[in-house]
Design an enzyme around this catalytic site. Structure first.
Site, PDB file in Angstrom:
ATOM      1  N   CYS A 123       0.846  -1.211   0.000  1.00 44.15           N
ATOM      2  CA  CYS A 123       0.000   0.000   0.000  1.00 44.15           C
ATOM      3  C   CYS A 123       0.875   1.252   0.000  1.00 44.15           C
ATOM      4  CB  CYS A 123      -0.899   0.004   1.225  1.00 44.15           C
ATOM      5  SG  CYS A 123      -1.852  -1.493   1.426  1.00 44.15           S
ATOM      6  N   SER A 131       2.937   8.867  -8.873  1.00 39.29           N
ATOM      7  CA  SER A 131       4.355   8.945  -9.257  1.00 39.29           C
ATOM      8  C   SER A 131       5.173   9.648  -8.174  1.00 39.29           C
ATOM      9  CB  SER A 131       4.489   9.715 -10.577  1.00 39.29           C
ATOM     10  OG  SER A 131       3.757   9.071 -11.590  1.00 39.29           O
ATOM     11  N   ASP A 239      13.481  -2.054  -6.579  1.00 43.97           N
ATOM     12  CA  ASP A 239      14.603  -2.631  -7.350  1.00 43.97           C
ATOM     13  C   ASP A 239      14.400  -4.132  -7.523  1.00 43.97           C
ATOM     14  OD1 ASP A 239      15.791  -0.180  -7.482  1.00 43.97           O
ATOM     15  OD2 ASP A 239      17.287  -0.571  -5.924  1.00 43.97           O
ATOM     16  N   LYS A 268      -5.426 -17.092 -44.835  1.00 42.52           N
ATOM     17  CA  LYS A 268      -5.039 -16.851 -46.239  1.00 42.52           C
ATOM     18  C   LYS A 268      -5.706 -15.600 -46.775  1.00 42.52           C
ATOM     19  CE  LYS A 268      -3.878 -21.458 -47.760  1.00 42.52           C
ATOM     20  NZ  LYS A 268      -4.414 -22.735 -48.141  1.00 42.52           N
ATOM     21  N   GLN A 278       5.504  -9.944 -46.892  1.00 44.86           N
ATOM     22  CA  GLN A 278       6.695  -9.445 -46.180  1.00 44.86           C
ATOM     23  C   GLN A 278       6.330  -8.492 -45.027  1.00 44.86           C
ATOM     24  OE1 GLN A 278       9.678  -6.837 -48.075  1.00 44.86           O
ATOM     25  NE2 GLN A 278      11.082  -8.563 -47.885  1.00 44.86           N
ATOM     26  N   GLU A 362       3.808   0.202 -10.633  1.00 45.01           N
ATOM     27  CA  GLU A 362       5.215   0.099 -10.184  1.00 45.01           C
ATOM     28  C   GLU A 362       6.101   1.130 -10.859  1.00 45.01           C
ATOM     29  OE1 GLU A 362       7.273  -2.792  -8.713  1.00 45.01           O
ATOM     30  OE2 GLU A 362       5.594  -3.995  -8.100  1.00 45.01           O
TER      31      GLU A 362
HETATM   32  C1  LIG Z   1      -4.557  -1.866 -11.693  1.00 47.58           C
HETATM   33  C2  LIG Z   1      -3.587  -1.127 -10.827  1.00 47.58           C
HETATM   34  C3  LIG Z   1      -2.974  -1.797  -9.768  1.00 47.58           C
HETATM   35  C4  LIG Z   1      -2.105  -1.097  -8.928  1.00 47.58           C
HETATM   36  N1  LIG Z   1      -1.585  -1.748  -7.812  1.00 47.58           N
HETATM   37  C5  LIG Z   1      -0.922  -1.019  -6.883  1.00 47.58           C
HETATM   38  C6  LIG Z   1      -0.552  -1.611  -5.624  1.00 47.58           C
HETATM   39  O1  LIG Z   1      -0.751  -2.797  -5.379  1.00 47.58           O
HETATM   40  N2  LIG Z   1       0.051  -0.819  -4.694  1.00 47.58           N
HETATM   41  C7  LIG Z   1       0.307   0.502  -4.920  1.00 47.58           C
HETATM   42  O2  LIG Z   1       0.841   1.150  -4.021  1.00 47.58           O
HETATM   43  N3  LIG Z   1      -0.024   1.093  -6.106  1.00 47.58           N
HETATM   44  C8  LIG Z   1      -0.645   0.358  -7.071  1.00 47.58           C
HETATM   45  N4  LIG Z   1      -1.021   0.943  -8.264  1.00 47.58           N
HETATM   46  C9  LIG Z   1      -0.769   2.378  -8.463  1.00 47.58           C
HETATM   47  C10 LIG Z   1       0.280   2.672  -9.532  1.00 47.58           C
HETATM   48  O3  LIG Z   1       1.550   2.330  -9.076  1.00 47.58           O
HETATM   49  C11 LIG Z   1       0.109   4.162  -9.912  1.00 47.58           C
HETATM   50  O4  LIG Z   1      -1.092   4.250 -10.648  1.00 47.58           O
HETATM   51  C12 LIG Z   1       1.285   4.668 -10.704  1.00 47.58           C
HETATM   52  O5  LIG Z   1       2.440   4.770  -9.915  1.00 47.58           O
HETATM   53  C13 LIG Z   1       0.989   6.051 -11.328  1.00 47.58           C
HETATM   54  O6  LIG Z   1       0.462   6.932 -10.408  1.00 47.58           O
HETATM   55  P1  LIG Z   1      -0.878   7.765 -10.761  1.00 47.58           P
HETATM   56  O7  LIG Z   1      -1.882   6.780 -11.234  1.00 47.58           O
HETATM   57  O8  LIG Z   1      -1.231   8.567  -9.571  1.00 47.58           O
HETATM   58  O9  LIG Z   1      -0.480   8.657 -11.970  1.00 47.58           O
HETATM   59  P2  LIG Z   1       0.246  10.130 -11.888  1.00 47.58           P
HETATM   60  O10 LIG Z   1       1.422  10.061 -10.986  1.00 47.58           O
HETATM   61  O11 LIG Z   1      -0.794  11.152 -11.605  1.00 47.58           O
HETATM   62  O12 LIG Z   1       0.746  10.259 -13.381  1.00 47.58           O
HETATM   63  C14 LIG Z   1      -0.096  10.649 -14.461  1.00 47.58           C
HETATM   64  C15 LIG Z   1       0.775  10.785 -15.708  1.00 47.58           C
HETATM   65  O13 LIG Z   1       1.770  11.796 -15.506  1.00 47.58           O
HETATM   66  C16 LIG Z   1       3.063  11.258 -15.724  1.00 47.58           C
HETATM   67  N5  LIG Z   1       4.014  11.880 -14.804  1.00 47.58           N
HETATM   68  C17 LIG Z   1       3.884  12.096 -13.473  1.00 47.58           C
HETATM   69  N6  LIG Z   1       4.958  12.696 -12.972  1.00 47.58           N
HETATM   70  C18 LIG Z   1       5.824  12.858 -13.995  1.00 47.58           C
HETATM   71  C19 LIG Z   1       7.136  13.411 -14.122  1.00 47.58           C
HETATM   72  N7  LIG Z   1       7.814  13.886 -13.069  1.00 47.58           N
HETATM   73  N8  LIG Z   1       7.717  13.412 -15.336  1.00 47.58           N
HETATM   74  C20 LIG Z   1       7.080  12.901 -16.428  1.00 47.58           C
HETATM   75  N9  LIG Z   1       5.833  12.363 -16.373  1.00 47.58           N
HETATM   76  C21 LIG Z   1       5.214  12.340 -15.169  1.00 47.58           C
HETATM   77  C22 LIG Z   1       2.931   9.757 -15.490  1.00 47.58           C
HETATM   78  O14 LIG Z   1       3.938   9.024 -16.156  1.00 47.58           O
HETATM   79  C23 LIG Z   1       1.537   9.506 -16.057  1.00 47.58           C
HETATM   80  O15 LIG Z   1       1.627   9.353 -17.439  1.00 47.58           O
HETATM   81  C24 LIG Z   1      -1.824   0.258  -9.155  1.00 47.58           C
HETATM   82  C25 LIG Z   1      -2.417   0.899 -10.263  1.00 47.58           C
HETATM   83  C26 LIG Z   1      -3.286   0.247 -11.079  1.00 47.58           C
HETATM   84  C27 LIG Z   1      -3.930   0.984 -12.230  1.00 47.58           C
END
Ligand SMILES: Cc1cc2nc3c(=O)[nH]c(=O)nc-3n(C[C@H](O)[C@H](O)[C@H](O)COP(=O)(O)OP(=O)(O)OC[C@H]3O[C@@H](n4cnc5c(N)ncnc54)[C@H](O)[C@@H]3O)c2cc1C
Length: 379
Positions: A123, A131, A239, A268, A278, A362
């Protein structure tokens, strides 16, 4: 250098692939359509030793290395990416205890996972911090012999079925990375509520929910390391887990290439199998190059971890490459199937939907590139 798997790794891969073909594929479509959790599959996978691959022998685990685990992950993801997401989620959630737990904590929290097929959730993500994970707002307050845990988590895999939650929280959100703690939270404590199962584009059998904590009393002895050690533990965990998540992309891509190759030999048009054109041959060649390159990067990242060589950059490179390649490969597989690829009667549309998630969780593909760039350019 030797690029071959060792004999026992090859045997494990073959066994896992057989399980994927005989047990997972026959039920994967139904689980996807009905969005049902594949509990029976996970239990069978546990019996075969394919769950909790990270657990050390001291707590009764099988002591697999990360390269072993990645090999198993590719085979199981060939069967169903969503099912393997739920299977590998235990590794993601338990690795912080392997990394940061005391001997007593390992014995207490990890051992039960070697004795019965129970699940754990990791979590980290919150409604307002994805992110930017260090921006999390879930707090703990010192309250005598226990902490009071308050906050919300979002997108938590397996939350509806988990016995244990590995919760990242902070003693003070203003401290950012420095205030973050990793706390082991039994999932059935008073004050924990789950959101409804998220309705997803792909990997629909895996269970994904929000989790709310309201004045949850968590014993202080459940803290991993010291207050403020959580960020380091989380980064080390990623990691380890990124090569595992990347193996999902390898398995999905392997299946897409196999499906597309078979179809191209049978279908086909203009009097010949489309494999004779190709343009189709070049697509299959590109798909195969991308998968082979991805596998090399992912296996190298896993090998580095097993050898004790820092693998942050390699793990991110493998994840970005494998996830982006899998998205392209599964999309190309749909293209090779033409109109039939767009139909739910054929397997490739599910592969394409399932693949998309790997570019997001991740750490998105953008975040992996940030990690790599930071390593190239320095902080
Ligand atoms: C089905 C599913 C399962 C998941 N399971 C887990 C889990 O078990 N545990 C857990 O903790 N989380 C989990 N997550 C959460 C997941 O890790 C996050 O959704 C992910 O890290 C992105 O965060 P966000 O959705 O808030 O997107 P945001 O962080 O809001 O990002 C939105 C967009 O902006 C971009 N962005 C953000 N910051 C930057 C930056 N500095 N530079 C360039 N681009 C940027 C991102 O790449 C993305 O394209 C899960 C998500 C999903 C959809």
């Amino acid at each position: 250098m030797n690029f071959n798997l060792k004999n026992d790794q090859q045997e494990m891969f073959d066994l896992a692939l057989k399980f994927a073909k005989n047990e997972m594929i026959p039920v994967a479509r139904e689980h996807d359509e009905k969005e049902t959790f594949p509990k029976a599959i996970i239990e069978k996978a546990w019996e075969l030793g394919f769950v909790n691959t990270c657990l050390p022998t001291e707590v009764g685990g099988n002591g697999f290395g990360l390269l072993d685990a990645v090999t198993i992950g590719e085979a199981l993801s060939y069967g169903c990416m969503g099912m393997y997401t739920s299977i590998m989620c235990n590794d993601l959630a338990l690795t912080p205890i392997v990394i940061g737990g005391s001997t007593e904590q390992k014995e207490k929290f990890l051992k039960p996972f070697t004795e019965k097929p129970i699940l754990a959730s990791f979590c980290l993500t919150e409604p307002g911090s994805g992110s930017d994970a260090a921006g999390l707002k879930t707090t703990i307050k010192d309250n005598g012999d226990h902490y009071l845990l308050n906050g919300s988590k979002m997108w938590i895999t397996n939350a509806g079925y988990a016995d244990l939650l590995l919760v990242y929280c902070t003693i003070d959100p203003n401290l950012k990375h420095k205030g973050i703690c990793a706390l082991v939270v039994p999932a059935h404590l008073e004050g924990i509520t789950l959101g409804k199962k998220e309705e997803k584009m792909g990997q629909r059998c895996s269970d994904t929910r929000s989790v709310q904590f309201e004045n949850v009393k968590v014993p202080k002895e459940n803290l991993l390391g010291k207050e403020g050690d959580g960020w380091k533990i989380a980064m080390k965990t990623l990691d380890h887990s990124r090569p595992l998540v990347s193996s999902i992309a390898l398995g999905g891509a392997r299946r897409a290439i196999e499906c597309a190759t078979e179809y191209a030999k049978e279908r086909k048009q203009f009097g010949v199998p489309i494999a004779k054109h190709q343009a189709i041959q070049f697509m299959l060649a590109d798909m195969t190059m991308k998968l082979d390159a991805s596998r090399l990067l992912v296996q190298k990242a896993a090998w580095q971890a097993d050898e004790g060589i820092p693998n942050t950059r390699a793990a991110s490179a493998g994840k970005a490459m494998a996830a982006d390649s899998c998205m392209q490969i599964t999309t190309d597989a749909v293209q090779i199937f033409g109109g039939y690829g767009y139909s739910r009667e054929y397997p490739v549309e599910k592969l394409m939907r399932d693949a998309k998630l790997i570019q997001i969780y991740e750490g998105t593909s953008q975040i992996q590139r940030l990690v790599i760039a930071k390593d190239i350019l320095g902080k």
